[in-house]
Design a protein around this motif. Sequence first.
Motif, PDB file in Angstrom:
ATOM      1  N   PRO A 222       0.794  -1.236   0.000  1.00  0.00           N
ATOM      2  CA  PRO A 222       0.000   0.000   0.000  1.00  0.00           C
ATOM      3  C   PRO A 222       0.821   1.277   0.000  1.00  0.00           C
ATOM      4  CG  PRO A 222      -0.922  -1.592   1.531  1.00  0.00           C
ATOM      5  CD  PRO A 222       0.371  -2.165   1.056  1.00  0.00           C
ATOM      6  N   GLY A 223       1.982   1.301   0.643  1.00  0.00           N
ATOM      7  CA  GLY A 223       2.763   2.527   0.731  1.00  0.00           C
ATOM      8  C   GLY A 223       3.506   2.898  -0.534  1.00  0.00           C
ATOM      9  N   ILE A 224       3.537   2.026  -1.522  1.00  0.00           N
ATOM     10  CA  ILE A 224       4.278   2.269  -2.766  1.00  0.00           C
ATOM     11  C   ILE A 224       3.332   2.828  -3.821  1.00  0.00           C
ATOM     12  CG2 ILE A 224       5.594   1.196  -4.636  1.00  0.00           C
ATOM     13  CD1 ILE A 224       6.614  -0.844  -2.626  1.00  0.00           C
ATOM     14  N   GLU A 225       3.707   3.970  -4.390  1.00  0.00           N
ATOM     15  CA  GLU A 225       2.893   4.585  -5.436  1.00  0.00           C
ATOM     16  C   GLU A 225       3.170   3.892  -6.767  1.00  0.00           C
ATOM     17  OE1 GLU A 225       3.343   8.799  -5.521  1.00  0.00           O
ATOM     18  OE2 GLU A 225       2.538   9.084  -3.491  1.00  0.00           O
ATOM     19  N   ASP A 226       2.329   2.952  -7.083  1.00  0.00           N
ATOM     20  CA  ASP A 226       2.486   2.166  -8.304  1.00  0.00           C
ATOM     21  C   ASP A 226       1.103   1.736  -8.762  1.00  0.00           C
ATOM     22  OD1 ASP A 226       4.351   0.398 -10.143  1.00  0.00           O
ATOM     23  OD2 ASP A 226       2.772  -0.927  -9.400  1.00  0.00           O
TER      24      ASP A 226
END
Length: 469
Positions: A222-226
């Motif tokens: 969730p914390g990764i902008e992808d």
Amino acid sequence: MDRQDACDDPETPFIPTFRVKPRSTKGKKLSPGTICAALAGISLLSFGFLLLKPLSHLDTQDAPSYSAVFNSQSYVQGPPTQRFRDNLRNDTKYITSWTSAGWTNDVMTYGNLIYLALITERIPIIAKFLSSHIDPSEPPFAFGEIIDVPRLSQAIGIPLLQWHEVKDSESQVLDDLGCWSVWESVEKYKEDPRPRGSPTIDRLKLDISWTRTPDWVKLTPPGIEDDHASFWSLATLGFPQARSDNLGLPNHPSPQHQVSLPPDDQLLCFDFLYFIGAQRPWEWEWDYSPAWRFVGQHMRWNVSTESLADAHARRAMNVPVDEPTPPYISVHVRHGDFGDQCRGIPLDQCFASLSVIARRVSEVQEELRIQKGIEVTQVIMTSDELDPEWWSGVRALGWTWVDYATERTEEIYGKWYPVFIDAIIQSNGAGFVGTRGSTMSNLALRRVQSWHDGPTRIVQWGRPGADDH
């Protein structure tokens, strides 16, 4: 960068086999003589097959044979109808999605769609390619006019449908449909994520009510902008339990009829399937990619279009009419909008020079010489570069290219064809040299490796000396 072990990939698809219902033999008895003759015939055929079949790794491992090419018309009610649903069979489930990312990326999107069809045991319905990255005024191009659909269907073991086989292309009837929005979930890090639209939806006269997919479809933490979603997470929504458990998620009424519909069960549909992976993002760049292995490598060219590309390549190499097409090395150099990534570095220092590219070509030539015993001197360049001096440099290296202006290719065949011909020429090289970060280069690399067992190289760029090695 930390990487998960590729062995963690759960993607081993079940590939269903669609069979024609056998004719009944009830009440019929076979004589002993007939049975013996049949057994003897089978034995002789089996022995002959073993004698004649080439014992190559590709034949025995990667090219399963199927008894017949699927007739797509067996999986709809009949000819195209005014409403798509009137043409769907009650005993069959389907899956579809749409494109809006440029032709090469759209090929990958449809590869992902077809792979999802395999693991959900559904029949994919494929829309036409859009010309948004060529010329928006150019008409859409049917999937089966560039990809050999019967060959693909036979190779992967399922039938494929195209939208124009299901719904009349001239129909003005607006169909209601409920679909899942993947884009709204994977882009939650943005201020106002919305379902991803496509001009194809309007062309097909579909009025879609979107339901957001659950957050757990996202491939990365969730914390990764992808923007990538997981194949198997999306696949679960094609089965009753996960579908029913998630029908309460936010829903957008359809824009025209303003009706809120749950995601359709018979025609499973998603807004955008380009950013999909099994184990990591940008998976088509990796040799284990299930979408490539189980679908993409079987997406061979339509025979007539491939013949047209071969004719263009032969003229570019000045091959006499009575001689076969010689082996060549194909090169793809993408510049154009890649210059935006140079971040102030002068373009002549950011992009790899022709001498750097020539070094990679020499490596491919040497590998062909050592591994296959062939001397390949012909090199065909494909590129979006516009500078005449740069092309003069290509000529000085003794390389060639297709001159589409002299060929009058667009005038005779249409604006799609230079793109198609470039891709086919790239894919049919005995070896290939491409550009880092280009999906067109990546697909060409995969095709040359898979179809021709050819050596490949990718040229690095972005700073001076980026490709030093």
